[in-house]
Design an enzyme around this catalytic site. Structure first.
Site, PDB file in Angstrom:
ATOM      1  N   LYS A 167       0.875  -1.171   0.000  1.00 19.27           N
ATOM      2  CA  LYS A 167       0.000   0.000   0.000  1.00 19.27           C
ATOM      3  C   LYS A 167       0.906   1.212   0.000  1.00 19.27           C
ATOM      4  CE  LYS A 167      -2.917   2.916   2.760  1.00 19.27           C
ATOM      5  NZ  LYS A 167      -3.673   3.166   3.979  1.00 19.27           N
ATOM      6  N   GLY A 225      -7.788   9.328   9.564  1.00 16.80           N
ATOM      7  CA  GLY A 225      -8.070   9.471  10.989  1.00 16.80           C
ATOM      8  C   GLY A 225      -9.131  10.500  11.318  1.00 16.80           C
ATOM      9  N   ALA A 263      -9.375   5.453   4.050  1.00 11.19           N
ATOM     10  CA  ALA A 263      -9.147   6.596   4.942  1.00 11.19           C
ATOM     11  C   ALA A 263     -10.373   7.492   5.088  1.00 11.19           C
ATOM     12  CB  ALA A 263      -7.971   7.444   4.498  1.00 11.19           C
ATOM     13  N   GLY A 264     -10.543   7.981   6.291  1.00  6.38           N
ATOM     14  CA  GLY A 264     -11.572   8.964   6.590  1.00  6.38           C
ATOM     15  C   GLY A 264     -12.905   8.382   7.007  1.00  6.38           C
ATOM     16  N   ASN A 323      -9.023   1.917   9.656  1.00 10.44           N
ATOM     17  CA  ASN A 323      -8.212   1.551  10.814  1.00 10.44           C
ATOM     18  C   ASN A 323      -8.727   2.236  12.074  1.00 10.44           C
ATOM     19  OD1 ASN A 323      -6.208   1.052  12.722  1.00 10.44           O
ATOM     20  ND2 ASN A 323      -4.518   1.454  11.373  1.00 10.44           N
ATOM     21  N   THR A 324      -8.597   3.582  12.097  1.00 10.98           N
ATOM     22  CA  THR A 324      -8.911   4.320  13.318  1.00 10.98           C
ATOM     23  C   THR A 324     -10.343   4.088  13.810  1.00 10.98           C
ATOM     24  OG1 THR A 324      -7.418   5.995  12.482  1.00 10.98           O
ATOM     25  CG2 THR A 324      -8.739   6.600  14.381  1.00 10.98           C
TER      26      THR A 324
END
Lengths: 272, 358
Positions: free
Chosen positions: A110, A171, A198-199, A220-221
């Site tokens: 990635k 994040g 993301a986001g 992830n977050t």
């Protein structure tokens, strides 16, 4: 999308392929920021994810001293997608990718080349260059990019067979900032696996991405920083499956006026 | 909190019958275990490969006794152990001020402050004026924060030196420093040398027998500034690493700590220092002119769930996996270790032998 509409039963296998590798789960999970590796492992199991991203730049240290954590990840039996998180230059990203290939024995990477600290926005110029170098060197690159169509074209010319546009800054949990841009990217590249990366903050964001026809979601977050990461991982898995199933089920058209769902003709007229 | 306390003024007969305990490792786990066993009447010897006590990863600890703040990221058991340990330290060593903790965030990271508040308890929201009352040097710098009034802090190096003196003077604990035979290479911790029980407190070095231990690197620095004073630890929230600033007295401040999944000792990276210094500079620009007194890094021993464990195998009791919670958890774990040995007690919350699920 024709293949999808041919599905007739709900539990028919519906894999997605990245560089020829088929996986059943359309949720890709990052491995950073969990309260503990044990909770990470449980979250991965609860999500049913088959691909996890692992950051190398920071954890590698010298002499491969991050081995014990990576071994824990390997032991989970999921595919590792090493990332170049935190890299800001082409050279840094390429070096990190090479290290990842050696450590995890995979050509997958990635690719992140970060251009701006406050938004962690990709440096798309560096990204295209690094993608070209890595592809030439035999890597299979998953580029973390924006929804920009021209950049997407250049990444594909550079050899990328997957695109991973952001939903919102890393994040931030803001969801899909530019639904129009993401839709238009989907429409321009019907044959390329597209992953919103993301986001994403809520399962509904992930479901929305899938309903737009995206092939998978990477996050992830939203899971790692949830009060109960295991439960949140499960919630995302269900939302992504629901969004995907909705696409296969061919949703109704949106219309301006009400269309009664119950026929009114012949209804008894109740006097007052 | 500390039960069955037996004072060391016992008879010769008692001493002759006393359980002989050999403790391996003189970090915070080993010393608190020595205390817990000695106050139960054991005859305790500590062997340590370094030249003095507290020189492993305890040396680099923050020394925050913050059971409520830790609840943000740790399991409830850590808060429970932490409450007991806080009381222990206040009694066991001098200079453990109960000044509370302050949690702050730059304006852009206020969502992190709300999240912190949601996950924790026993705090009050404080506004700019109240922050200025608590910490006059931070007056006007922050509009919102959390104040945890019942938390304390200590200086780890001084605290362990004081505990070591107390173990020698009051409990006649014998120390064998620079002892051989249990370094990481040959890993021979289990030589009982006539002891009834070996308590293995080697931290990450015990990985030779505790295969599921891993290292989590932490980096820290110490700054000196005469321009700013703080009464209590301040946590600066940050999406990636929570940075804390602990006043050490005489203008010294300990800044910690990174948390990196690898097990290399000693190496401190530029990025980590940038992040730690960035956070402290955001707290107060005077830190920009502060002198860097020390930078350091070591490796915390952790099990996969980041929770501490007691494990008994034969006549060896392993006390390990304290992770980021050495001072916060060690005394409570040591008390349990002594009860396991003396009373046959069982503590499922820290004793599920081989909890590995990997």
């Amino acid at each position: 999308m024709d293949a999808m509409t041919n599905k007739t039963t709900m539990d028919m296998a519906d894999p997605v392929a990245f560089y020829g590798t088929e996986v059943a789960s359309r949720l890709l999970l990052g491995t950073a920021q969990y309260p503990s590796p044990a909770i990470l492992a449980e979250a991965i199991r609860a999500s049913g994810t088959e691909i996890v991203t692992v950051s190398l730049r920071r954890e590698s240290g010298v002499a491969k001293s991050g081995q014990s954590f990576w071994q824990l990840i390997r032991d989970l039996g999921v595919r590792v997608l090493p990332n170049t998180a935190g890299c800001k230059t082409v050279k840094e990203a390429v070096t990190t990718a090479e290290m990842a290939r050696e450590l995890f024995g995979t050509p997958w990477v990635k690719l992140e080349v970060i251009g701006e600290d406050d938004t962690l926005q990709p440096d798309v110029f560096g990204l295209v260059e690094a993608a070209r170098l890595l592809t030439r060197d035999g890597f299979q690159v998953f580029p973390y990019t924006t929804e920009d169509l021209v950049v997407a074209e250049k990444l594909i010319s550079a050899g990328c067979e997957v695109l991973m546009p952001w939903g919102a800054p890393i994040g931030s949990g803001r969801g899909l900032n530019n639904p129009y841009g993401l839709r238009s990217l989907r429409a321009h590249f019907p044959g390329i696996p597209l992953v919103v990366d993301a986001g994403v903050g809520l399962p509904s964001h992930a479901a929305a991405a899938m309903e737009m026809g995206y092939d998978a979601v990477l996050l992830n977050t939203a899971v790692a920083k949830a009060g109960d990461p295991v439960r949140m991982a499960h919630a995302f898995a269900r939302a992504i499956a629901a969004g995907r199933e909705a696409v296969i089920a061919d949703p109704m058209e949106v219309r301006d006026m009400a269309a009664p769902s119950t026929p009114v003709m012949g209804r008894a007229l109740l006097g007052s | 909190m500390i039960s069955n306390q037996i004072e060391p003024t016992d008879t010769a007969q008692r001493a002759a019958n006393a359980m002989r305990v050999k403790i391996v490792g003189a970090g915070v786990a080993g010393l608190t275990c020595a205390h817990a066993f000695a106050r139960r009447g054991a005859n305790v010897t500590i062997v340590e490969r370094r030249a003095g006590s507290g020189q492993g990863c305890s040396w680099y600890a923050g020394g925050m006794l913050a059971p409520w703040c830790e609840r943000e990221s740790a399991e409830p058991i850590i808060a429970e152990l932490g409450l007991e340990s806080l009381a222990y330290w206040r009694e066991a060593v001098p200079d453990v001020p109960l000044e509370g903790s302050l949690v702050l965030a730059p304006p852009r990271d206020l969502p992190d402050l709300r999240r912190f508040a949601r996950r924790t308890a026993n705090f009050e929201w404080v506004d700019g004026a109240r922050i200025g009352e608590l910490e006059p040097d931070l007056d006007g710098r922050f509009d919102q924060g959390l104040f945890f009034p019942s938390e304390a802090h200590l200086e780890p190096r001084k605290a362990l030196a004081a505990l070591t003196r107390r173990l020698v003077d009051e409990y006649h604990v014998a120390f064998d420093f620079e002892a051989d035979g249990f370094d990481e290479e040959d890993g021979q911790a289990g030589q009982a040398d006539g002891a009834d029980l070996v308590v293995d407190c080697r931290g990450l070095a015990a990985r030779d027998v505790l295969a599921d231990l891993r290292g989590v690197k932490g980096e820290m620095l110490v700054l000196y500034s005469s321009e700013i004073a703080l009464r209590r630890p301040v946590r600066m929230l940050h999406p990636r690493i929570p940075v804390y600033i602990v006043p050490r007295g005489d203008g010294h401040f300990m800044i910690g700590a990174t948390s990196i999944e690898n097990d290399e000792r000693g190496r401190v990276t530029g990025r980590s220092m940038l992040e730690l210094l960035g956070a402290v500079y955001a707290l107060h620009p005077a830190f920009g002119e502060a002198e860097i007194v020390e930078i350091g890094a070591d490796v915390r021993p952790a099990f996969p769930d980041n929770l501490p464990r007691l494990r008994r195998r034969g006549n060896t009791l392993y006390v390990n996996g304290l992770y980021r919670h050495g001072f916060l958890a060690a005394p409570a774990l040591a008390r349990r270790a002594a009860e396991v040995a003396f009373d046959g007690a069982h503590f499922p919350e820290v004793m599920d032998e081989d909890h590995r699920e990997w």
